[in-house]
Design a protein around this motif. Sequence first.
Motif, PDB file in Angstrom:
ATOM      1  N   LYS A 111       0.804  -1.170  -0.053  1.00 42.69           N
ATOM      2  CA  LYS A 111       0.042   0.051  -0.240  1.00 42.69           C
ATOM      3  C   LYS A 111       1.072   1.310  -0.006  1.00 42.69           C
ATOM      4  O   LYS A 111       0.567   2.406  -0.287  1.00 42.69           O
ATOM      5  N   GLU A 112       1.931   1.179   0.558  1.00 41.60           N
ATOM      6  CA  GLU A 112       2.907   1.991   0.737  1.00 41.60           C
ATOM      7  C   GLU A 112       4.283   1.439   0.718  1.00 41.60           C
ATOM      8  O   GLU A 112       4.579   0.473   1.027  1.00 41.60           O
ATOM      9  N   ARG A 113       5.394   2.254   0.012  1.00 37.32           N
ATOM     10  CA  ARG A 113       7.010   1.712  -0.037  1.00 37.32           C
ATOM     11  C   ARG A 113       7.606   2.436   1.192  1.00 37.32           C
ATOM     12  O   ARG A 113       7.904   3.563   1.122  1.00 37.32           O
ATOM     13  N   PRO A 114       8.104   1.487   1.971  1.00 31.94           N
ATOM     14  CA  PRO A 114       8.657   2.085   3.169  1.00 31.94           C
ATOM     15  C   PRO A 114      10.175   2.237   2.872  1.00 31.94           C
ATOM     16  O   PRO A 114      10.419   1.694   2.026  1.00 31.94           O
ATOM     17  N   LYS A 115      10.954   3.187   3.667  1.00 33.29           N
ATOM     18  CA  LYS A 115      11.872   3.839   3.239  1.00 33.29           C
ATOM     19  C   LYS A 115      12.863   3.284   4.387  1.00 33.29           C
ATOM     20  O   LYS A 115      12.418   3.102   5.630  1.00 33.29           O
ATOM     21  N   GLN A 116      14.245   3.132   3.945  1.00 30.53           N
ATOM     22  CA  GLN A 116      15.152   2.780   5.232  1.00 30.53           C
ATOM     23  C   GLN A 116      14.975   3.606   6.586  1.00 30.53           C
ATOM     24  O   GLN A 116      14.970   4.959   6.320  1.00 30.53           O
ATOM     25  N   GLY A 117      14.963   3.108   7.692  1.00 32.54           N
ATOM     26  CA  GLY A 117      14.876   3.804   8.885  1.00 32.54           C
ATOM     27  C   GLY A 117      13.217   3.756   9.172  1.00 32.54           C
ATOM     28  O   GLY A 117      13.150   4.081  10.561  1.00 32.54           O
ATOM     29  N   ASP A 118      12.562   3.500   8.407  1.00 35.24           N
ATOM     30  CA  ASP A 118      11.130   3.153   8.872  1.00 35.24           C
ATOM     31  C   ASP A 118      10.792   2.153   9.698  1.00 35.24           C
ATOM     32  O   ASP A 118      11.794   1.244   9.498  1.00 35.24           O
ATOM     33  N   LYS A 119       9.924   1.684  10.341  1.00 36.47           N
ATOM     34  CA  LYS A 119       9.424   0.594  11.043  1.00 36.47           C
ATOM     35  C   LYS A 119       8.278   0.300  10.462  1.00 36.47           C
ATOM     36  O   LYS A 119       7.269   0.998  10.503  1.00 36.47           O
ATOM     37  N   VAL A 120       8.057  -0.995  10.348  1.00 34.87           N
ATOM     38  CA  VAL A 120       6.965  -1.783   9.685  1.00 34.87           C
ATOM     39  C   VAL A 120       6.121  -2.483  10.573  1.00 34.87           C
ATOM     40  O   VAL A 120       6.835  -3.418  11.329  1.00 34.87           O
ATOM     41  N   ALA A 121       4.885  -2.410  11.288  1.00 33.34           N
ATOM     42  CA  ALA A 121       4.184  -3.288  12.147  1.00 33.34           C
ATOM     43  C   ALA A 121       3.791  -4.609  11.745  1.00 33.34           C
ATOM     44  O   ALA A 121       3.233  -4.647  10.441  1.00 33.34           O
ATOM     45  N   VAL A 122       4.142  -5.651  12.191  1.00 35.02           N
ATOM     46  CA  VAL A 122       3.863  -7.075  11.773  1.00 35.02           C
ATOM     47  C   VAL A 122       3.357  -7.691  12.867  1.00 35.02           C
ATOM     48  O   VAL A 122       3.648  -7.745  14.001  1.00 35.02           O
ATOM     49  N   GLU A 123       2.234  -8.613  12.544  1.00 30.76           N
ATOM     50  CA  GLU A 123       1.520  -9.203  13.510  1.00 30.76           C
ATOM     51  C   GLU A 123       2.042 -10.729  13.320  1.00 30.76           C
ATOM     52  O   GLU A 123       1.149 -11.437  12.099  1.00 30.76           O
ATOM     53  N   LEU A 124       2.579 -11.665  14.072  1.00 30.66           N
ATOM     54  CA  LEU A 124       2.625 -13.013  13.792  1.00 30.66           C
ATOM     55  C   LEU A 124       1.671 -13.789  14.538  1.00 30.66           C
ATOM     56  O   LEU A 124       1.169 -13.676  15.660  1.00 30.66           O
ATOM     57  N   HIS A 125       0.778 -14.743  13.765  1.00 30.75           N
ATOM     58  CA  HIS A 125      -0.145 -15.636  14.431  1.00 30.75           C
ATOM     59  C   HIS A 125       0.465 -17.023  14.536  1.00 30.75           C
ATOM     60  O   HIS A 125       0.970 -17.426  13.680  1.00 30.75           O
ATOM     61  N   PHE A 126      -0.207 -17.729  15.725  1.00 32.54           N
ATOM     62  CA  PHE A 126       0.512 -18.954  15.910  1.00 32.54           C
ATOM     63  C   PHE A 126      -0.683 -19.877  16.407  1.00 32.54           C
ATOM     64  O   PHE A 126      -2.000 -19.451  16.455  1.00 32.54           O
ATOM     65  N   GLU A 127      -0.391 -21.113  16.318  1.00 30.32           N
ATOM     66  CA  GLU A 127      -1.424 -22.327  16.331  1.00 30.32           C
ATOM     67  C   GLU A 127      -2.002 -22.124  17.932  1.00 30.32           C
ATOM     68  O   GLU A 127      -3.180 -22.182  18.259  1.00 30.32           O
ATOM     69  N   LYS A 128      -0.875 -22.207  18.882  1.00 30.51           N
ATOM     70  CA  LYS A 128      -1.065 -22.115  20.273  1.00 30.51           C
ATOM     71  C   LYS A 128      -0.799 -20.994  21.031  1.00 30.51           C
ATOM     72  O   LYS A 128      -1.783 -20.551  22.064  1.00 30.51           O
ATOM     73  N   SER A 129       0.160 -20.152  20.693  1.00 29.44           N
ATOM     74  CA  SER A 129       0.390 -18.817  21.374  1.00 29.44           C
ATOM     75  C   SER A 129      -0.354 -17.527  21.130  1.00 29.44           C
ATOM     76  O   SER A 129      -0.958 -17.735  19.864  1.00 29.44           O
ATOM     77  N   ASP A 130      -0.425 -16.839  21.863  1.00 29.55           N
ATOM     78  CA  ASP A 130      -1.240 -15.459  21.369  1.00 29.55           C
ATOM     79  C   ASP A 130      -0.235 -14.722  20.130  1.00 29.55           C
ATOM     80  O   ASP A 130       1.060 -14.956  20.138  1.00 29.55           O
ATOM     81  N   PRO A 131      -0.987 -13.902  19.531  1.00 30.85           N
ATOM     82  CA  PRO A 131      -0.175 -13.406  18.345  1.00 30.85           C
ATOM     83  C   PRO A 131       0.825 -12.452  19.124  1.00 30.85           C
ATOM     84  O   PRO A 131       0.625 -11.723  20.119  1.00 30.85           O
ATOM     85  N   ILE A 132       2.089 -11.961  18.378  1.00 33.14           N
ATOM     86  CA  ILE A 132       3.168 -11.411  18.753  1.00 33.14           C
ATOM     87  C   ILE A 132       3.202 -10.243  17.759  1.00 33.14           C
ATOM     88  O   ILE A 132       3.296 -10.522  16.504  1.00 33.14           O
ATOM     89  N   THR A 133       3.160  -8.968  18.047  1.00 27.77           N
ATOM     90  CA  THR A 133       3.570  -7.592  17.398  1.00 27.77           C
ATOM     91  C   THR A 133       4.910  -7.451  17.335  1.00 27.77           C
ATOM     92  O   THR A 133       5.379  -7.106  18.564  1.00 27.77           O
TER      93      THR A 133
END
Length: 148
Positions: A111-133
Amino acid sequence: MRRRTSLAVAVAVSAGLALSGCSADAGPKLAVSGAFMPQPVDDMAAGFLTVENSGGSADTLTSVTSDISDDVTIHRTTDRKMREVASFDIPADGRLDLERGGSHIMFMALKERPKQGDKVAVELHFEKSDPITVEVPVKETTYNPQQQ
């Protein structure tokens, strides 16, 4: 008699607490490190990180989501061929390495192209554990921590 009953109850309660503590320790305990995204040069990007499991049971990475793309998938690279997979196993007392030249996260139709130095929020989803951002830092396009 009353003293024996009290002692028996105390022992039973202590044993129950000890057992419940043991079973809680047996589950997956996940931590994420080494996350990065090379600055994208077109409308897709890759993400890399390590998920460490210090727990006594395995877990599975089932999906990844991010506001930067509605199409985020996970891929395995074998024999220089990238293939989308449904999940990645994370063994008990083991780790999952998503790294250049191997398994990784793909962000399609950015949707947008991040630049060096930016941070991108990512959420990891697991079978057993709660998601980790994870806040994934954007590095230079050629960044590779294995060559540092």
